[in-house]
Write an enzyme that holds these catalytic residues in place. Sequence first.
Site, mmCIF file in Angstrom:
data_model
loop_
_atom_site.group_PDB
_atom_site.id
_atom_site.type_symbol
_atom_site.label_atom_id
_atom_site.label_comp_id
_atom_site.label_asym_id
_atom_site.label_seq_id
_atom_site.Cartn_x
_atom_site.Cartn_y
_atom_site.Cartn_z
ATOM 1 N N THR A 1 18.405 -11.359 99.122
ATOM 2 C CA THR A 1 17.040 -11.008 98.710
ATOM 3 C C THR A 1 16.010 -12.085 99.073
ATOM 4 O O THR A 1 16.301 -13.269 99.051
ATOM 5 C CB THR A 1 16.956 -10.753 97.176
ATOM 6 O OG1 THR A 1 17.987 -9.859 96.793
ATOM 7 C CG2 THR A 1 15.614 -10.190 96.759
ATOM 8 N N ASP B 1 17.736 -4.599 91.394
ATOM 9 C CA ASP B 1 16.410 -4.798 90.806
ATOM 10 C C ASP B 1 15.282 -4.785 91.833
ATOM 11 O O ASP B 1 14.132 -4.518 91.489
ATOM 12 C CB ASP B 1 16.366 -6.129 90.042
ATOM 13 C CG ASP B 1 16.734 -7.319 90.926
ATOM 14 O OD1 ASP B 1 17.496 -7.140 91.903
ATOM 15 O OD2 ASP B 1 16.249 -8.433 90.653
ATOM 16 N N GLY C 1 18.862 -12.523 92.850
ATOM 17 C CA GLY C 1 20.052 -12.749 92.021
ATOM 18 C C GLY C 1 20.647 -11.443 91.536
ATOM 19 O O GLY C 1 20.498 -10.399 92.190
ATOM 20 N N GLY D 1 21.029 -8.245 90.293
ATOM 21 C CA GLY D 1 20.075 -7.180 90.018
ATOM 22 C C GLY D 1 20.324 -6.440 88.730
ATOM 23 O O GLY D 1 19.398 -6.094 87.988
#
Length: 409
Positions: A240, A271, A292, A294
């Site tokens: 991410t 997320d 990190g 999610g």
Amino acid sequence: MHISRRDFITTTVVGPLALGAGAAAAANAAAAGAGSSATAGKRPIIVSSGNGYDYLDAAYEFLKDGGDTLDAAIRVVKGPEDDPNEDSVGLGGLPNEEGVVELDACCMHGPSRRAGSVGGVRNIRNVSLVAKAVIEHTGHVMLVGEGAERFAAAMGFARENLLTQRSRKTWLLWKEFHSSDDWWGPGLAHPDWRAPENIAASDAREQGIRRLAERAADLGIEPEYRMAAVRKVLFPPTGTIHCSALDEQGAMSGITTTSGLAYKLPGRLGDSPVIGAGCFTDQDVGSAGATGSGEENIKVAGAHTIVENMRHGMSPLDAGMDALKRIVRNYGGDKQRLRFMDMTYYILRKDGAYAGVSLWEGYEPGKPHRIAVHDGSQRSEPTIPLFAGASQEFPPFPKVPAERLKEIS
Ligand code: GLY
């Protein structure tokens, strides 16, 4: 003998975690001024996850020259999306368990108070731009799966195979080594989940890693990436990239883009496409984004929680720490579970104050999570951890003997 990834992990998680020192670590880091600024900062300013560092300079110049804040933030995240060697987003992102890359992104444009999001998109590399296109060309906020891909194609985005040789081979390594119930069965939050035994470094572990490294070599994974691939098989990353940008006048925007959890079940969304979790921007207050685990971040609506905390007067650092503590609370403080997750927040307040905070110091000892900042000076600062030590603490990799490397290179 067949050893599955799950079996392997139960014999490889070692070492006492350095717990309880987190508050001190946070206080020391904050006092040193690294990873956060409590008082009003400079404007314009851009903050991103560490993997945006190389792209900050050009985006900052664009923002300083009057460019739009969302366009500036997208300039940062598009770099890693286009980079075939960056395996956490876009082209070259690690695929799902079937070997298909599925990308997620969401963005918020502060000045117009609009939001766009896409999830589970296949075959289109720049999902950051597709999320922005959702804002500009639809009356919707969120598109997923095949519909999102068809929308992107209609908007002129090229379809392509996002799997690179490197990401394909890493997936193959995982495929050959994974347990048939990876991501199936009780997850970390399930009452039946059991912590792996805390077994110290052992010959079995060393042999297992060596065998994996040799298999990576047989698959043609290049020597300099081999151990990284082994790690990504044992501890699938969530990758991410997030970026928030604030201009001189106080306009601000945020974006988060990802290939999500490596080897996930097809259709799994983390997320990153969830507005309020992976990214949230409120023009009156500030902007926050996350990288990190999610699943954990969704449950605390992390980015929204942080912005609301700042609205009620908390500093960026305190606002982020509060969101992390909510994750800890969800597990009753059980560090046997918490060590298998990690969370980093990148936080920017409307006055230019910022903070990078994380649950653990990093994924590996000695390699802290980082927040990249450009406010006229470009820098990369370690985030401020809640807990000392690394998540998923992993023993040092044994070296593959030079003769064997020669043989298999
Ligand atoms: N934070 C990215 C994900 O969990 O998909």
